[in-house]
Structure formats: C-alpha cells, structure tokens
Write an enzyme that holds these catalytic residues in place. Sequence first.
Site, PDB file in Angstrom:
ATOM      1  N   LYS A 187     -19.666   7.063  -4.816  1.00 19.66           N
ATOM      2  CA  LYS A 187     -18.447   7.687  -3.666  1.00 19.66           C
ATOM      3  C   LYS A 187     -17.774   6.922  -2.105  1.00 19.66           C
ATOM      4  O   LYS A 187     -16.902   6.909  -1.755  1.00 19.66           O
ATOM      5  CB  LYS A 187     -19.526   8.804  -2.642  1.00 19.66           C
ATOM      6  N   ARG A 228     -25.656  17.523   1.393  1.00 25.06           N
ATOM      7  CA  ARG A 228     -26.628  17.399   0.320  1.00 25.06           C
ATOM      8  C   ARG A 228     -27.291  18.139   0.324  1.00 25.06           C
ATOM      9  O   ARG A 228     -27.987  18.149  -0.801  1.00 25.06           O
ATOM     10  CB  ARG A 228     -27.698  16.124   0.603  1.00 25.06           C
ATOM     11  N   ARG A 285     -25.508  -3.855  -6.375  1.00 22.16           N
ATOM     12  CA  ARG A 285     -24.587  -3.576  -5.266  1.00 22.16           C
ATOM     13  C   ARG A 285     -24.611  -4.873  -4.363  1.00 22.16           C
ATOM     14  O   ARG A 285     -25.615  -5.550  -4.071  1.00 22.16           O
ATOM     15  CB  ARG A 285     -24.652  -2.348  -4.303  1.00 22.16           C
ATOM     16  N   ARG A 342     -28.474  -3.120   0.493  1.00 19.10           N
ATOM     17  CA  ARG A 342     -28.848  -2.661   1.427  1.00 19.10           C
ATOM     18  C   ARG A 342     -30.499  -2.485   0.899  1.00 19.10           C
ATOM     19  O   ARG A 342     -31.128  -2.542   0.081  1.00 19.10           O
ATOM     20  CB  ARG A 342     -28.021  -1.161   0.970  1.00 19.10           C
ATOM     21  N   ARG A 370     -34.609   8.185  -4.217  1.00 18.48           N
ATOM     22  CA  ARG A 370     -33.687   8.590  -4.333  1.00 18.48           C
ATOM     23  C   ARG A 370     -33.127   9.355  -5.091  1.00 18.48           C
ATOM     24  O   ARG A 370     -32.501  10.763  -4.396  1.00 18.48           O
ATOM     25  CB  ARG A 370     -32.485   7.238  -3.310  1.00 18.48           C
TER      26      ARG A 370
END
Length: 219
Positions: free
Chosen positions: A13, A88, A127, A161, A172
């Site tokens: 996203k 969400r 990431r 993160r 998650r």
Amino acid sequence: MDLILLGLPGAGKGTQAEYIVKEYNVPHISTGDIFRAALKNETPLGLEAKKYMDAGELVPDEVTNNIVKERLQEDDVKDGFLLDGYPRTLNQSEALKNNLQDLGRELDAVIYLNVPKEILIERLAGRYICSNCGATYHKLNNPTQVEGVCDNCGGTEFHQRDDDKPETVEKRIKVNEEQTDKLVEYFNNEGVLVEIEGNRDPKDVFAEVKEILQGKTLN
Ligand code: AP5
Ligand code: MG
C-alpha cells in the site's frame, strides 16, 4: 479522485501510494503514518496507539474514525485523497461512508492489492525506511539504487519499523486477514472494488493502477 488502497500488511500500500502521489499529486492519508508521527511526537494519541501497534492489534475504531473525519475536512483534500490502511473494519467503512455523504462526495475506486500470505512475511522482514523522508525499500526486492542512499531525498539514515518483528508481523497479518475479507465483500457490493494481483514487480503493479485510474480526474 477519492481512492482507497486496501491490502494486508506488506501488500504494498505504502509503496503504491508513493507512485500514485507522484503521478497524480493527491494527498496520501495513511492512518499508520499518522499514528507513527503522533508517537514520535509523544502526543496522547501516539502513546495510546502504541499499545495496540506494538501488539499488532488495531487501534479502536472510535479513535481512528475521528482522526480520519478531521483529516478529510482539511483544505488539501478538497480535490481528492488517497486513503492507505483505512478503513480496516466494517465499522470504519460505515463511518467513512457517512463522512463522505456529509461532504457530498463518493469513492472513485478501492484498489485491493492481493498478495499471498507467505510473501507478506518475507516482505515485512526485509523492509527498511528512509529516516528522513519515509520512502520504503526492501533489502532484496526493492533496494535503493545507490547502496545506503535514499533515491527520493538522498538521505543516508534508514530504520526498520518496530512492528516488523517476526512475532508482531504474524499477529498483524492474522488480525487483518478476517477484516480484509469482509472489506473486500463490502466494497464489492458497493461496486467500487478493483482487485490487483500484487505479487509482481512494484512498477508492474503501478502500471495496472494507472490503467484503472485512467479517465478518472480530480473532483
Ligand atoms: P500500517 O502502517 O498501515 O501498516 P500495515 O497495514 O500493517 O501495512 P504496512 O505499512 O506494513 O504494509 P504496506 O501495505 O504499506 O506495504 P509496503 O508498501 O510498506 O498500520 C500500522 C498499525 O497502525 C496497525 O497494525 C494498527 O495497529 C494501526 N492502524 C493503522 N491503520 C489503522 C486502522 N485503520 N484501524 C486501526 N488501526 C490502524 O511494502 C512492504 C515491503 O514490501 C517493503 O519493503 C516494500 O519495499 C516491499 N514491496 C512493496 N511492493 C512490492 C512488490 N510489488 N514486490 C516486492 N516487494 C514489494
Ligand atoms: Mg504502509
């Protein structure tokens, strides 16, 4: 152009949002980014959100809905917006619908980035993010062109993160899976859902996004 990017954690996203913003100059509203900025500034909202984010859980609907409602009243979104990571839950979807009705606007498209779960785990583990401008990279799939230098701003500091730790990532994905299925059905019924195969090169995904957005103009 009033758009939503929908997809599980790691679906891409944020990555697609960067492309879309550059091409269409539409404000990017990521609830995750809003919570992280609040946390960085140690505001009450940030400290409240941290409890949920660290646990890989969703921030309560009421908190999130109020933030987006206020954000959508700001001047820069009058010609369009790109929501990333909101709504969400079905509750958030209904809240957004009411908000948009009050503002006299309608969604143009909900772009659902569909990526298999196994791929998501690997994406989140690799990431890294530019600490200066927030641009997102991946160690293998999407590295900076020059090692250690951000393509976007030339920054040389990067970080991972806090919620990309393996145990939080699994939670998650699990928390979001059930909700995402419901949202896909909801927006399909609303006639605005467009599903994209997200397990491809980011530039190929964006080429398809552009096809979808062709003909749609700023409101
Ligand atoms: P948020 O920040 O929104 O996190 P998320 O939904 O878990 O999604 P991510 O940002 O992790 O993934 P992404 O889809 O943006 O992928 P990216 O482009 O970075 O939310 C964080 C937390 O805030 C939530 O857990 C919750 O606690 C709270 N929150 C936020 N919104 C909320 C809401 N509405 N309600 C309640 N709580 C809320 O890509 C991932 C990696 O893959 C990168 O390394 C990237 O380089 C790479 N990559 C991207 N695309 C590709 C591709 N096509 N091929 C290969 N690699 C790719
Ligand atoms: Mg993101």
